[in-house]
Design an enzyme around this catalytic site. Structure first.
Site, PDB file in Angstrom:
ATOM      1  N   ILE A  89     -24.347   0.399 -18.016  1.00 26.68           N
ATOM      2  CA  ILE A  89     -24.294   1.381 -19.098  1.00 26.68           C
ATOM      3  C   ILE A  89     -24.172   2.792 -18.526  1.00 26.68           C
ATOM      4  O   ILE A  89     -23.432   3.628 -19.052  1.00 26.68           O
ATOM      5  CB  ILE A  89     -25.550   1.279 -19.991  1.00 26.68           C
ATOM      6  CG1 ILE A  89     -25.623  -0.103 -20.655  1.00 26.68           C
ATOM      7  CG2 ILE A  89     -25.551   2.383 -21.054  1.00 26.68           C
ATOM      8  CD1 ILE A  89     -26.949  -0.383 -21.351  1.00 26.68           C
ATOM      9  N   CYS A  90     -24.887   3.062 -17.458  1.00 31.33           N
ATOM     10  CA  CYS A  90     -24.971   4.418 -16.892  1.00 31.33           C
ATOM     11  C   CYS A  90     -23.611   5.078 -16.640  1.00 31.33           C
ATOM     12  O   CYS A  90     -23.403   6.219 -17.054  1.00 31.33           O
ATOM     13  CB  CYS A  90     -25.810   4.412 -15.624  1.00 31.33           C
ATOM     14  SG  CYS A  90     -27.499   3.827 -15.889  1.00 31.33           S
TER      15      CYS A  90
END
Length: 191
Positions: free
Chosen positions: A55-56
């Protein structure tokens, strides 16, 4: 977690430089960032749990794409996690989505800033997906945190910054250029 009205903590951290200089190698790639860096500007601080995750990079790349919009608002962006600057550098070198980030990647390896902000996940010991808008005087004007599994919306950060910079009353879903609320007119309508 620190919130609206709190002073952003004092800190000094190593960081990977933003822009193409950030990929220049040891001594060229790194810089030091403190709460005094870019004094007098609005600051956007956002944190992610770990480098080399899923996600980052989507969030980091989205903030990078909006860097011009933040700059147009006299705001600077700082992203960070509890990973070290060498990890950040390696991640940037090998991830096409974040290779050309225009902002520094902070390395809070001792977790001192994350602890001072109150954004460490209690179980994992890494930063939550926290975002802070800090005014030119160093006061937090907006704070938000997501759990580890849900990405945030950087465009919302731009919208909130716009609203804060009006110094007016902004209704729900207000966007730049829309009318703000005039308290006197509201009182007259109610009378």
């Amino acid at each position: 977690m620190l919130t609206v009205g709190d002073k952003f903590p004092s800190f000094t951290l190593s960081a990977v430089k933003g822009g193409p200089d950030g990929l220049g190698g040891p001594g060229v790639s790194f810089t030091e960032v403190s709460n005094e860096t870019d004094a007098g500007k609005w600051k956007i601080f956002f944190f992610w749990p770990k480098d080399f995750t899923f996600i980052c990079p989507t969030e980091i790349a989205a903030f990078g794409k909006l860097s011009g919009e933040f700059a147009d608002r006299d705001a600077v962006i700082y992203g960070g996690s509890t990973d070290g600057e060498f990890v950040h550098l390696n991640w940037r070198k090998y991830n096409d989505d974040i290779r050309d980030l225009p902002f520094p990647m902070l390395a809070d390896t001792k977790r001192e800033l994350c602890e001072a902000l109150g954004i460490l996940d209690k179980d994992a010991g890494v930063a939550l997906r926290a975002t802070f808008i800090v005014d030119p005087d160093g006061t937090i004007q907006w704070a938000s945190a997501n759990g580890l599994n849900v990405g945030r919306n950087p465009q919302e950060v731009v919208r909130v910054l716009d609203a804060l910079q009006t110094d007016e009353l902004c209704p729900c879903n207000w966007t730049k250029g829309a009318e703000t609320l005039a308290p006197q007119e509201l009182f007259e309508k109610a009378a």
